[in-house]
Design a protein around this motif. Structure first.
Motif, PDB file in Angstrom:
ATOM      1  N   VAL A 115       2.754  -0.747  -0.213  1.00 40.57           N
ATOM      2  CA  VAL A 115       3.293  -1.544  -1.316  1.00 40.57           C
ATOM      3  C   VAL A 115       4.492  -0.854  -1.956  1.00 40.57           C
ATOM      4  CG1 VAL A 115       2.754  -2.490  -3.583  1.00 40.57           C
ATOM      5  CG2 VAL A 115       1.093  -2.681  -1.753  1.00 40.57           C
ATOM      6  N   LEU A 116       4.436   0.467  -2.096  1.00 42.85           N
ATOM      7  CA  LEU A 116       5.567   1.178  -2.692  1.00 42.85           C
ATOM      8  C   LEU A 116       6.800   1.073  -1.800  1.00 42.85           C
ATOM      9  CD1 LEU A 116       6.683   2.983  -4.919  1.00 42.85           C
ATOM     10  CD2 LEU A 116       5.878   4.963  -3.625  1.00 42.85           C
ATOM     11  N   ASN A 117       6.631   1.278  -0.486  1.00 41.59           N
ATOM     12  CA  ASN A 117       7.769   1.135   0.433  1.00 41.59           C
ATOM     13  C   ASN A 117       8.366  -0.263   0.340  1.00 41.59           C
ATOM     14  OD1 ASN A 117       7.326   3.739   1.322  1.00 41.59           O
ATOM     15  ND2 ASN A 117       6.227   3.113   3.163  1.00 41.59           N
ATOM     16  N   TRP A 118       7.508  -1.247   0.264  1.00 41.60           N
ATOM     17  CA  TRP A 118       7.941  -2.650   0.170  1.00 41.60           C
ATOM     18  C   TRP A 118       8.649  -2.909  -1.154  1.00 41.60           C
ATOM     19  CZ3 TRP A 118       4.057  -7.321   0.838  1.00 41.60           C
ATOM     20  CH2 TRP A 118       4.787  -8.492   1.068  1.00 41.60           C
ATOM     21  N   GLY A 119       8.057  -2.402  -2.237  1.00 35.14           N
ATOM     22  CA  GLY A 119       8.645  -2.634  -3.549  1.00 35.14           C
ATOM     23  C   GLY A 119      10.016  -2.007  -3.707  1.00 35.14           C
ATOM     24  N   GLU A 120      10.213  -0.824  -3.125  1.00 41.00           N
ATOM     25  CA  GLU A 120      11.501  -0.139  -3.263  1.00 41.00           C
ATOM     26  C   GLU A 120      12.604  -0.835  -2.473  1.00 41.00           C
ATOM     27  OE1 GLU A 120      11.266   4.010  -2.482  1.00 41.00           O
ATOM     28  OE2 GLU A 120      10.136   4.429  -4.297  1.00 41.00           O
TER      29      GLU A 120
END
Length: 324
Positions: free
Chosen positions: A97-102
């Motif tokens: 989710v963090l990779n996607w959000g960034e």
């Protein structure tokens, strides 16, 4: 003559566990800060799920080799619940989710939203683990969060932002907090290496649906991006998560969460040195606030004064002497 008081400094051997825990936390913070620089490079060639899986597989291989060499065996049954929850939330869901959000929001917005995590850790730790919330911790976290807001605002505008991206970063912060709080009880039954190794394994299993993407993207990715992905698995994951678990076992979840507020300041410094991105005065001021808040949250009260045995005791008053 009045009794004199003195403070008795702790013996060096009594301070050694605290120093080792502080050193482990420092290693974690430095390596997690370096991860942001590597993610920026690897993320240009790998999708969020593939990058998370490649990172976790590299971490599992590294941790598994160390686990086999040390012959620590399987974690006790009492530790598996915390390992499974932290593996699902923190090692698996959080990284994807963090990779996607960034990829959806600019760096400043991502840094701002994700830094809600330490506050959630402190609140969940107090609610679920019975951790204390001393004034120094709360004050330090407030100062650090103000610094994170300053850094985020100074970096905003470097890319597009979307409500969906903000939601993804907020979910990452919640998963991070939940994973840390779940991991803390497991460390009472298993070693830091056991908790990290099998938590990483759980996260890797959760990300296996991205295996096809990883194979496809690795075939066309530049060597530098793949090396950055492997670096993320070996150092910011295998090593840093183990040193994190070691330090977390020796302090509260809230204090460890507050320590991670040093990451934005280190990211600014590393981006300056490694990428040539010269920070502005507002960014530097925010980084300084982050470090100051960490220092406050990690500080402790001085030891209470103890009577000096070498000093003579006070003479009793006449009326007191008559009652003796």
């Amino acid at each position: 003559m009045m009794t004199t008081a003195r403070t008795s400094p702790p013996a060096p051997w009594h301070r050694r566990p605290d120093l080792l825990a502080a050193g482990a936390a420092t290693v974690t913070v430095v390596l997690w800060a370096s991860a942001f620089v590597s993610i920026r490079s690897a993320g240009e060639a790998y999708s969020p799920g593939a990058l998370a899986l490649g990172r976790l597989l590299s971490g599992v291989l590294t941790l598994g080799a160390i686990w086999l060499l040390r012959r620590e065996g399987l974690p006790p049954r009492a530790a598996w619940r915390g390992i499974a929850i932290s593996g699902l939330l923190w090692f698996g869901f959080y990284m994807v989710v963090l990779n996607w959000g960034e990829q959806q929001v600019d760096a400043g917005t991502a840094a701002l939203v994700v830094n809600v995590g330490p506050i959630l850790i402190a609140l969940l730790g107090a609610r679920l683990l019975g951790d204390a919330l001393p004034p120094r911790l709360l004050t330090g976290m407030a100062v650090s969060f103000a610094g994170a807001v300053t850094v985020g605002l100074s970096m905003s505008g470097e890319g597009g932002s979307s409500l969906f991206g903000v939601v993804l970063c907020l979910l990452a912060a919640v998963a991070y907090a939940g994973g840390v709080v779940a991991q803390k009880p497991a460390l009472a039954h298993a070693s830091a290496l056991q908790v990290t190794t099998f938590g990483c394994l759980v996260g890797a299993v959760l990300c296996l649906p991205f295996a096809g993407q990883l194979v496809h993207e690795a075939a066309g990715a530049p060597v530098s991006a793949t090396l950055n992905m492997v670096y993320l698995g070996v150092f910011p994951t295998a090593l840093a998560f183990t040193t994190w678990a070691y330090a977390l076992a020796r302090t509260t979840a809230g204090r460890m969460g507050a320590t991670t507020y040093a990451v934005p300041a280190l990211v600014v410094l590393m981006s300056w040195l490694a990428l040539g991105e010269v920070p502005g005065l507002l960014t530097l001021a925010g980084g300084a606030l982050c470090l100051a808040g960490v220092a406050v949250s990690r500080s402790r009260r001085r030891p209470a004064a103890v009577p000096d045995r070498a000093a003579p005791t006070a003479e009793p008053r006449r009326e007191d002497a008559g009652r003796a």
